[in-house]
Scaffold this active site. Structure first.
Site, mmCIF file in Angstrom:
data_model
loop_
_atom_site.group_PDB
_atom_site.id
_atom_site.type_symbol
_atom_site.label_atom_id
_atom_site.label_comp_id
_atom_site.label_asym_id
_atom_site.label_seq_id
_atom_site.Cartn_x
_atom_site.Cartn_y
_atom_site.Cartn_z
ATOM 1 N N PHE A 1 31.778 16.540 9.151
ATOM 2 C CA PHE A 1 32.686 15.516 9.684
ATOM 3 C C PHE A 1 32.567 14.175 8.965
ATOM 4 O O PHE A 1 33.454 13.332 9.071
ATOM 5 C CB PHE A 1 32.440 15.309 11.190
ATOM 6 N N LYS B 1 37.610 25.279 4.978
ATOM 7 C CA LYS B 1 37.426 25.249 6.438
ATOM 8 C C LYS B 1 36.865 23.865 6.747
ATOM 9 O O LYS B 1 35.661 23.630 6.695
ATOM 10 C CB LYS B 1 36.458 26.358 6.866
ATOM 11 N N SER C 1 24.836 20.294 8.516
ATOM 12 C CA SER C 1 23.455 20.158 8.997
ATOM 13 C C SER C 1 22.573 21.268 8.418
ATOM 14 O O SER C 1 23.068 22.342 8.049
ATOM 15 C CB SER C 1 23.442 20.240 10.523
ATOM 16 N N CYS D 1 24.500 11.441 4.500
ATOM 17 C CA CYS D 1 23.292 12.197 4.154
ATOM 18 C C CYS D 1 22.451 11.417 3.156
ATOM 19 O O CYS D 1 21.343 11.826 2.837
ATOM 20 C CB CYS D 1 23.662 13.558 3.592
HETATM 21 P P1 NAD Z 1 27.536 20.724 11.120
HETATM 22 O O1 NAD Z 1 26.485 21.547 10.477
HETATM 23 O O2 NAD Z 1 27.548 20.609 12.589
HETATM 24 O O3 NAD Z 1 28.994 21.265 10.700
HETATM 25 C C1 NAD Z 1 29.326 21.530 9.368
HETATM 26 C C2 NAD Z 1 30.335 22.673 9.325
HETATM 27 O O4 NAD Z 1 29.745 23.836 9.904
HETATM 28 C C3 NAD Z 1 31.597 22.380 10.111
HETATM 29 O O5 NAD Z 1 32.694 22.807 9.357
HETATM 30 C C4 NAD Z 1 31.425 23.199 11.392
HETATM 31 O O6 NAD Z 1 32.644 23.688 11.883
HETATM 32 C C5 NAD Z 1 30.541 24.345 10.965
HETATM 33 N N1 NAD Z 1 29.632 24.796 12.025
HETATM 34 C C6 NAD Z 1 29.035 24.045 13.009
HETATM 35 N N2 NAD Z 1 28.217 24.810 13.747
HETATM 36 C C7 NAD Z 1 28.263 26.054 13.228
HETATM 37 C C8 NAD Z 1 27.614 27.291 13.562
HETATM 38 N N3 NAD Z 1 26.760 27.391 14.570
HETATM 39 N N4 NAD Z 1 27.896 28.381 12.813
HETATM 40 C C9 NAD Z 1 28.756 28.305 11.780
HETATM 41 N N5 NAD Z 1 29.411 27.162 11.430
HETATM 42 C C10 NAD Z 1 29.165 26.058 12.138
HETATM 43 O O7 NAD Z 1 27.457 19.282 10.416
HETATM 44 P P2 NAD Z 1 28.260 17.967 10.820
HETATM 45 O O8 NAD Z 1 27.694 17.442 12.092
HETATM 46 O O9 NAD Z 1 29.713 18.179 10.712
HETATM 47 O O10 NAD Z 1 27.862 16.995 9.605
HETATM 48 C C11 NAD Z 1 26.723 16.193 9.600
HETATM 49 C C12 NAD Z 1 25.593 16.869 8.846
HETATM 50 O O11 NAD Z 1 26.000 17.137 7.510
HETATM 51 C C13 NAD Z 1 24.368 15.980 8.722
HETATM 52 O O12 NAD Z 1 23.225 16.774 8.920
HETATM 53 C C14 NAD Z 1 24.436 15.472 7.291
HETATM 54 O O13 NAD Z 1 23.198 15.111 6.729
HETATM 55 C C15 NAD Z 1 25.006 16.665 6.610
HETATM 56 N N6 NAD Z 1 25.602 16.318 5.323
HETATM 57 C C16 NAD Z 1 24.916 16.675 4.203
HETATM 58 C C17 NAD Z 1 25.414 16.336 2.968
HETATM 59 C C18 NAD Z 1 24.656 16.709 1.729
HETATM 60 O O14 NAD Z 1 25.185 16.503 0.646
HETATM 61 N N7 NAD Z 1 23.447 17.220 1.821
HETATM 62 C C19 NAD Z 1 26.626 15.632 2.865
HETATM 63 C C20 NAD Z 1 27.318 15.307 4.031
HETATM 64 C C21 NAD Z 1 26.784 15.659 5.271
#
Ligand code: NAD
Length: 502
Positions: A167, A191, A244, A299
């Site tokens: 997000f 997605k 995450s 991040c």
């Molecule tokens: P999230 O992991 O909750 O969601 C990411 C994606 O996974 C979304 O598209 C979501 O629909 C999907 N998703 C969520 N739960 C799922 C599940 N149980 N099974 C399968 N798919 C699932 O992450 P978020 O809250 O949207 O984003 C924030 C996180 O992203 C933070 O931890 C941040 O550090 C990380 N992030 C990392 C980077 C990087 O480059 N390392 C960059 C941006 C964000």
């Protein structure tokens, strides 16, 4: 009036339902209904209002998108790279032309400030510029290996690539993968995060306007069910994931168990190590900006500061700088009410465990936006490494300060954390900086920089629990992930001697 109802192309990518617009999936160049009846509200976090509804797509929706991407793959992958890249020169120009609108969409669905939203789109443009240089980077490797015998390597696209995004950067993170993957001849399914699905609509529209053939790029909205269908689908060859760590691990394990390539970027806990010789003003303003930019939902955000020796003068200045960051003005909202409660919970728990809250952002209400999800800048001193606020990703505008006697003690704290996205050192000593560069356990290091994001062409990616899979997601490193090398050996001269090598 919300942009969802104002921007004509977004109106055409949604349908009205009880006064609120419902998003559609994008398959083969058309907006189509998801088969799912399960709809989730999309919120404007700045004001706490529902602006649209997004379908939580089902596996059959993924099947449709895969069929479209597979059908167009033979034609697109056979289009010369110098032709494919023309689409992205036009796409870049269109992003520049529509900058204000793209930034307004990011602001509306994510809650970050307009200035931060513009910076996000500018970064998306920069990664697109890199993709435009792909023909230059791809030009071949060829060598005469024996007399009259030549070996060469040609790069072929992997096939259908799925990209699952978080997000916090609704425009930039999808664009980490889209331009590189498509210029390299792959077709794609995006997605997007169900919390911020709107920016992807304009990405699709601009790609179409830039001349991308229908079916090369597709969107499936949704959450866990759609992601699991992507990991399992035999028609998808590679998966990029950003989100995450918990979900990155699941997606990496499930995709690779299904014999796909996967590159999954996870969460972070970035440590800034501050030495007593650091430049006071520069350090204070950089640390405050890193901790609070995008409301700490980056991040690459500074989440922990390790103060080495006596740096009280810098901490005092840092608190002064933090108090200049005003929610609703130069500090945006966090993504949801749940996120606000989670972040405030970390602060309260640390305080109960003996940490000292120097600047307190809890219970923040912005006048005129009383329903918005705001947390003010927060600085907490005397945090212990074993506290949850020191170990876990908080993802809010919160800085946890720990104290250390030496640089090596600070590095021990940094090294012990399971994440490894970024680390920075603030000092005027070249030797101390070099020591931290060599010994910090992170993929991206800063010296006197609070947010050490590598600019293109340097690739983006962390270490340890911040990334699963080989290589990085952007830059030259992405070429390895998004292509398959074909090695060809050619004997041009029939008279050349036969030996065991030829
Ligand atoms: P999230 O992991 O909750 O969601 C990411 C994606 O996974 C979304 O598209 C979501 O629909 C999907 N998703 C969520 N739960 C799922 C599940 N149980 N099974 C399968 N798919 C699932 O992450 P978020 O809250 O949207 O984003 C924030 C996180 O992203 C933070 O931890 C941040 O550090 C990380 N992030 C990392 C980077 C990087 O480059 N390392 C960059 C941006 C964000």
């Amino acid at each position: 009036m919300s942009l969802v109802a104002e921007v004509p192309s977004i109106v055409s990518a949604t349908k009205p339902s009880n006064g609120i617009r419902v998003l559609m999936n994008y398959v083969n160049g058309r907006w189509i209904d998801s088969r799912s009846t399960n709809l989730q509200p999309v919120m404007n976090p700045s004001v706490g209002q529902t602006i649209a509804k997004v379908p939580l797509s089902v596996p059959q929706d993924v099947d449709d998108a895969v069929a479209s991407a597979r059908k167009t793959f033979p034609v697109w992958s056979n289009t010369p790279v110098k032709e494919r890249v023309q689409v992205f020169f036009r796409y870049k120009a269109l992003m520049e032309k529509h900058m204000q609108e793209l930034a307004a969409l990011v602001h509306e669905e994510n809650g970050k400030t307009i200035g931060e939203s513009i910076a996000e789109v500018e970064k998306a443009i920069e990664v697109t510029e890199f993709a435009c240089s792909m023909p230059q980077l791809l030009s071949g490797e060829v060598l005469e290996v024996s007399k009259g015998v030549e070996c060469r390597i040609d790069r072929y696209p992997v096939g259908v690539v799925a990209s699952i995004t978080p997000f916090n950067f609704p425009n930039m993170v999808p664009n980490w993968t889209i331009p590189n993957a498509l210029v390299l001849g792959n077709t794609m399914i995006l997605k997007p995060s169900e919390l911020v699905p709107l920016s992807s609509i304009r990405i699709a529209e601009l790609l179409k306007e830039a001349g991308l053939p229908d079916g090369v790029f597709n969107i499936v909205h949704g959450g866990q069910e759609a992601v699991e269908a992507i990991c399992d689908h035999p028609g998808i060859d590679a998966v990029t994931f950003v989100g995450s760590t918990k979900v990155a691990k699941l997606v990496y394990q499930r995709s690779t168990a299904n014999l796909k390539r996967a590159l999954c970027l996870g969460g972070a806990k970035n440590h800034l190590i501050v030495l007593p010789d650091a430049h006071e003003d520069m350090t204070a303003s950089n640390v405050a900006a890193s901790m609070s930019g995008c409301a700490g939902q980056r991040c690459m955000a500074a989440s922990a500061m390790v103060a080495v020796g006596n740096v009280d003068h810098i901490i005092k200045k840092l608190c002064d700088e933090s108090r200049k960051i005003i929610p609703g003005k130069n500090l945006g909202a966090v993504i949801s009410k749940k996120a606000k409660e989670r972040i405030e919970g970390y602060i309260t728990e640390a305080e109960k465990q003996g940490a000292k809250v120097l600047v307190d952002g809890r219970n923040c209400v912005v006048e005129g936006k009383e329903e918005g999800f705001y947390v003010g800048p927060t600085v907490i001193d005397f945090v212990k490494p074993e506290m949850r606020i020191a170990r876990e990703e908080v993802f809010g505008p919160v800085l946890a300060i720990m104290r250390a006697d030496t640089v090596d003690d600070a590095l021990k704290i940094e090294n012990a954390n399971p994440y490894g996205n970024a680390a920075s050192v603030f000092t005027q000593s070249g030797g101390a900086a070099r020591h931290v560069i060599e010994h910090a356990s992170a993929g991206m290091i800063g010296v006197n920089i609070g947010v050490p994001v590598p600019r293109e062409p340097f690739s983006f990616g962390g270490w340890n629990d911040s990334k699963f899979g080989a290589g990085d997601i952007t830059g030259k490193s992405s070429i390895e992930f998004l292509t398959k090398p074909k090695k060809t050996t050619i004997k041009w001269n029939p008279e050349s001697k036969v030996n065991w090598m030829s």
